[in-house]
Design a protein around this motif. Structure first.
Motif, PDB file in Angstrom:
ATOM      1  N   GLU A 145      40.435  35.000  40.409  1.00 49.72           N
ATOM      2  CA  GLU A 145      40.006  33.905  39.516  1.00 49.72           C
ATOM      3  C   GLU A 145      41.206  33.555  38.646  1.00 49.72           C
ATOM      4  O   GLU A 145      42.143  34.343  38.527  1.00 49.72           O
ATOM      5  CB  GLU A 145      38.849  34.361  38.630  1.00 49.72           C
ATOM      6  CG  GLU A 145      37.617  34.843  39.378  1.00 49.72           C
ATOM      7  CD  GLU A 145      36.960  33.748  40.212  1.00 49.72           C
ATOM      8  OE1 GLU A 145      37.219  32.555  39.937  1.00 49.72           O
ATOM      9  OE2 GLU A 145      36.225  34.087  41.151  1.00 49.72           O
ATOM     10  N   ILE A 162      39.773  29.979  43.957  1.00 47.65           N
ATOM     11  CA  ILE A 162      39.823  28.933  42.922  1.00 47.65           C
ATOM     12  C   ILE A 162      39.682  27.568  43.581  1.00 47.65           C
ATOM     13  O   ILE A 162      38.903  26.720  43.141  1.00 47.65           O
ATOM     14  CB  ILE A 162      41.149  29.012  42.126  1.00 47.65           C
ATOM     15  CG1 ILE A 162      41.209  30.305  41.316  1.00 47.65           C
ATOM     16  CG2 ILE A 162      41.302  27.786  41.209  1.00 47.65           C
ATOM     17  CD1 ILE A 162      42.578  30.580  40.677  1.00 47.65           C
ATOM     18  N   LYS A 167      34.378  33.117  46.907  1.00 47.55           N
ATOM     19  CA  LYS A 167      35.227  34.157  47.494  1.00 47.55           C
ATOM     20  C   LYS A 167      35.213  34.068  49.020  1.00 47.55           C
ATOM     21  O   LYS A 167      34.297  33.513  49.616  1.00 47.55           O
ATOM     22  CB  LYS A 167      34.726  35.523  47.036  1.00 47.55           C
ATOM     23  CG  LYS A 167      34.926  35.767  45.539  1.00 47.55           C
ATOM     24  CD  LYS A 167      34.981  37.234  45.263  1.00 47.55           C
ATOM     25  CE  LYS A 167      35.146  37.621  43.811  1.00 47.55           C
ATOM     26  NZ  LYS A 167      35.599  36.654  42.848  1.00 47.55           N
TER      27      LYS A 167
END
Ligand code: BT5
Length: 254
Positions: A145, A162, A167
């Protein structure tokens, strides 16, 4: 345990929890005669390295930190071709595994929206003028992150999580990248650099633009014309002189 679908890449896998640098281990293995396609993967690097002694931030369980040992029969001056080959493989592998489209900035940066998501480090194990091995190190930011990055990196670095909003399965991305790279590598050994060059140009953001190239000794501004058959960047300054850039950091101005 990585579920690879490659024939040669990953024939020998060294999977570690924490190392100084996968490059360092790969150098030792190459020295000890490791077979081509040996890979070293670690969950974390305590001293991950970039070019010119720079550090590569490699936090635990969030990225893919891998080194691949290759033994191509090429001249040392052709080694930059392998950096470009790895870059193309990474872009294609990421696109296949995640659908995310990345750009390449010469020579070794993979970017999304102008931020670095992958770095590539190609190192030679050579004796006089003969290459014993080429060690291609790839560092991919996958599940970090924004707040995982140190402050100085937050403005210039990004991860697939991001950019993608969630994920990803790191093994699946590694599989896809290694598969692309193996296929491209054997094509390259057989047929030469042309296919890699064309693919590379199709992903490159710097070509045709005004750039500033900072080398170890000076900095040159001009238009990036393209790359040579050796992977060298051609840069035309305001006077029309064309410079061959072997190694530099590039800033795109336009
Ligand atoms: C690179 O160097 O981009 C090559 C990075 C290669 C890393 C892999 S990981 C597996 C293998 N084992 C190693 O020890 N290394 C290889 P360079 O172009 O010099 O870029 C380094 C610069 O990128 C640093 O000075 C930072 O500004 C920035 N940086 C550092 N860590 C980063 C990260 N995780 N993500 C994005 N940018 C980073």
């Amino acid at each position: 345990q990585l579920g690879l679908n490659t024939k040669f890449f990953g024939r020998e896998i060294y999977y570690e929890e924490s190392v100084d640098s996968t490059q360092k281990i790969a150098h030792r293995l190459a020295y000890e005669g490791a077979v081509e396609g040996t890979i070293v993967v670690s969950e974390e690097q305590r001293m991950g390295r970039g070019r010119l002694g720079r550090a590569w931030f490699s936090p635990i369980y969030t990225g893919i930190w891998v080194s691949i040992i290759l033994k191509p029969e090429i001249a040392p001056q052709q080694a930059p071709q392998l950096t470009l080959l790895a870059a193309v493989s990474v872009v294609r592998g990421i696109q296949k595994a995640t659908g995310i489209r990345c750009d390449i900035k010469w020579p070794n940066d993979i970017l999304i929206n102008g931020k670095k998501v992958v770095g590539i480090l190609t190192e030679l194990v050579a004796e006089s003028d003969r290459i014993n091995a080429v060690i291609v190190g790839i560092g991919m930011n996958v599940n970090q992150e924004r707040e995982h990055f140190p402050e100085d990196l937050q403005a210039i670095a990004t991860s697939l999580a991001i950019e993608g909003g969630h994920k990803w399965n790191r093994a699946a991305i590694l599989q896809a990248v290694l598969k692309e790279m193996e296929d491209l590598y054997f094509d390259y050994l057989k047929n030469g650099f042309q296919v890699v060059k064309l693919l590379w140009e199709s992903y490159a953001v710097s070509i045709g633009k005004q750039i500033k190239a900072r080398t170890l000794t000076n900095s040159i501004t001009g238009k990036a014309l393209g790359i040579t058959d050796e992977g060298v960047l051609l840069l035309e300054d305001e006077k029309g002189t064309v410079h061959r850039i072997y190694s530099a950091d590039i800033e795109i101005n336009e």
